[in-house]
Design a protein around this motif. Sequence first.
Motif, PDB file in Angstrom:
ATOM      1  N   ALA A 185       0.840  -1.206   0.000  1.00 31.39           N
ATOM      2  CA  ALA A 185       0.000   0.000   0.000  1.00 31.39           C
ATOM      3  C   ALA A 185       0.872   1.253   0.000  1.00 31.39           C
ATOM      4  CB  ALA A 185      -0.915  -0.011   1.220  1.00 31.39           C
ATOM      5  N   ALA A 186       1.934   1.233   0.813  1.00 31.68           N
ATOM      6  CA  ALA A 186       2.826   2.408   0.899  1.00 31.68           C
ATOM      7  C   ALA A 186       3.545   2.646  -0.429  1.00 31.68           C
ATOM      8  CB  ALA A 186       3.826   2.219   2.037  1.00 31.68           C
ATOM      9  N   ILE A 187       3.970   1.556  -1.076  1.00 36.51           N
ATOM     10  CA  ILE A 187       4.656   1.702  -2.373  1.00 36.51           C
ATOM     11  C   ILE A 187       3.671   2.239  -3.417  1.00 36.51           C
ATOM     12  CG2 ILE A 187       5.891   0.496  -4.241  1.00 36.51           C
ATOM     13  CD1 ILE A 187       6.992  -1.461  -2.159  1.00 36.51           C
ATOM     14  N   ASP A 188       2.470   1.690  -3.362  1.00 39.99           N
ATOM     15  CA  ASP A 188       1.395   2.146  -4.251  1.00 39.99           C
ATOM     16  C   ASP A 188       1.146   3.640  -4.130  1.00 39.99           C
ATOM     17  OD1 ASP A 188       0.395   0.238  -5.811  1.00 39.99           O
ATOM     18  OD2 ASP A 188      -1.550   0.038  -4.759  1.00 39.99           O
ATOM     19  N   ALA A 189       1.179   4.110  -2.899  1.00 35.44           N
ATOM     20  CA  ALA A 189       0.882   5.520  -2.629  1.00 35.44           C
ATOM     21  C   ALA A 189       2.048   6.432  -2.989  1.00 35.44           C
ATOM     22  CB  ALA A 189       0.515   5.695  -1.159  1.00 35.44           C
ATOM     23  N   GLY A 190       3.203   5.835  -3.286  1.00 33.56           N
ATOM     24  CA  GLY A 190       4.327   6.639  -3.766  1.00 33.56           C
ATOM     25  C   GLY A 190       5.530   6.722  -2.845  1.00 33.56           C
ATOM     26  N   ALA A 191       5.584   5.870  -1.797  1.00 30.74           N
ATOM     27  CA  ALA A 191       6.762   5.893  -0.913  1.00 30.74           C
ATOM     28  C   ALA A 191       8.015   5.578  -1.721  1.00 30.74           C
ATOM     29  CB  ALA A 191       6.596   4.874   0.210  1.00 30.74           C
ATOM     30  N   THR A 192       9.135   6.240  -1.391  1.00 27.57           N
ATOM     31  CA  THR A 192      10.384   5.985  -2.092  1.00 27.57           C
ATOM     32  C   THR A 192      11.349   5.151  -1.251  1.00 27.57           C
ATOM     33  OG1 THR A 192      10.929   8.240  -1.427  1.00 27.57           O
ATOM     34  CG2 THR A 192      10.385   7.891  -3.737  1.00 27.57           C
ATOM     35  N   THR A 193      11.152   5.202   0.072  1.00 22.76           N
ATOM     36  CA  THR A 193      11.956   4.364   0.971  1.00 22.76           C
ATOM     37  C   THR A 193      11.012   3.618   1.901  1.00 22.76           C
ATOM     38  OG1 THR A 193      13.800   5.930   0.946  1.00 22.76           O
ATOM     39  CG2 THR A 193      13.737   4.376   2.780  1.00 22.76           C
ATOM     40  N   ILE A 194      11.251   2.315   2.060  1.00 20.85           N
ATOM     41  CA  ILE A 194      10.466   1.517   3.002  1.00 20.85           C
ATOM     42  C   ILE A 194      11.402   1.100   4.122  1.00 20.85           C
ATOM     43  CG2 ILE A 194       9.218  -0.652   3.350  1.00 20.85           C
ATOM     44  CD1 ILE A 194       7.620   1.290   1.615  1.00 20.85           C
ATOM     45  N   ASN A 195      11.109   1.606   5.319  1.00 24.82           N
ATOM     46  CA  ASN A 195      11.969   1.310   6.455  1.00 24.82           C
ATOM     47  C   ASN A 195      11.329   0.238   7.326  1.00 24.82           C
ATOM     48  OD1 ASN A 195      14.086   1.756   8.420  1.00 24.82           O
ATOM     49  ND2 ASN A 195      12.531   2.801   9.644  1.00 24.82           N
ATOM     50  N   ILE A 196      12.105  -0.794   7.650  1.00 27.32           N
ATOM     51  CA  ILE A 196      11.575  -1.886   8.467  1.00 27.32           C
ATOM     52  C   ILE A 196      12.203  -1.817   9.853  1.00 27.32           C
ATOM     53  CG2 ILE A 196      11.351  -4.412   8.628  1.00 27.32           C
ATOM     54  CD1 ILE A 196       9.750  -3.116   6.307  1.00 27.32           C
TER      55      ILE A 196
END
Length: 511
Positions: free
Chosen positions: A159-170
Amino acid sequence: MNQSKEVIIFDTTLRDGEQAPGCSMTLGEKLKIAHALKDLNVNVIEAGFAAASPGDFEAVNTIAKEIEGPTICTLARCNPDDIEQAHKALEANPNRRIHVFVATSEIHLKHKLNMAKEEVLKAAYEGVKMAKEFCDNVEFSPEDASRTDHDFLTEVVNAAIDAGATTINIPDTVGYTIPYEFGELFNHLITNCENADNVIFSVHCHDDLGLSVANSLAALESGARQVECTINGIGERAGNTSLEEVCMAVKTRKEYFDFHTSIDTTKLYPTSRLVSSITGMHVPRNKAIVGDNAFSHEAGIHQHGMLRHASTYEIMKPQDVGIGRSNLVLGKHSGRHAFLDRVKELGFEISKDELDPAFKEFKKLADRKKEIFDSDIEAIVLNADTSRLNTWELVDLETSSGSSWGALADLKLRKIDGTVHESATEKRRSSGPIDSVFNAINQITGYNLELINFEIHSVSVGEDAQGEVTVTVNFDGQDYRGHGVSTDIIESGALAYLEVINRIERNRERH
Ligand SMILES: [Zn+2]
């Protein structure tokens, strides 16, 4: 051609690090650290949590306006108000990032957010979307990711990538995961998330089990390309991933990892000292990379053997991390130039305003002490910080004590308004001079602090070495630390205790 992959260094000393008990900083102190982080060449500075308080907003805003080079980032919850505040704080800097987060683990959903999974999914999507309207560069963090069900985590990340996030922090928010398991989680996400190739995966670890650096390295091996970390590993509870340890692991084991960072590692030690001096959080002697004993051949006894066969014992050189190495000792006759040269050699930046008081201190010390070592100079420079506003300053101190009658202290302090205050001499039974001095300070300043810890260690070597005292007190349910350095350990104690009171005053001003 063999081009190693770059690991993005995201420093959160000013946001997550500042949350360590007793580590709160003033605006001036934050700015000083931000400048040092820029000189260290970090890629991203997380400057604070803009919506948390007006003070936090001002800090993020000032750093965004003043620091050019690294990306300046601020944290925001997935709500319009936080995101707007984040945007306003960062607006002035074209190189900015908004970092939104929402908790995703069952336990957080139930006990903290009181939200259903669908609501969290929606919040993540809308939070990123909203941030994206203000800023191209958006990072998303599912809080407590390491304890989140893998399938749900995958959905949220999608969902976050879909919305346009450029970095995904875990994040491993509670420091629970272990290296192999965490590496597998990254493999899972990178394999199963749609468009995983379009984003950079990031890792954020806590050190509750002492595994934050190992977990971060495992994530890098599984495809993460950004590490979130702090100087000296400061942070809540056991702290965060230590920037210096991750960077030196990557550098020292370059062949193994095939990674590089942009960090100027020769600035690691001075930056570490700056942060520990500002926060009052002492670096343990045996701390990797920046602890006093990290390069054990510093001790005179080991020197001869080490000089001949350094590489037999050394996997890194002290110079690589910015620990100065010179046999020259300064003294009474050393001039301003020699002093300034050494300060620079040691990797410290000193402003024009700071040079005068620092050089004066140096001369004063040279009168009391035959040889001035690098560690003495370091202590002078770090204490010459003029950006700190001190409510109280030590003017004069006299003590006497005897095992049969106790101790007494005569003390003069200058208040920020210029007035000088004197303690009433009080002879006390069954207490030592330090206790008398602390009581005299309490008497003048009107504080009554609960002393939790008193530590002393010597700054350099020899009989006339300076003693550095670190005191920890509790005031209003919060811990405060301070240190003081002098050739007279009772004076060191007085300075440390006064620093604590000045810190409390600064903190009061801030809120
Ligand atoms: Zn954290």
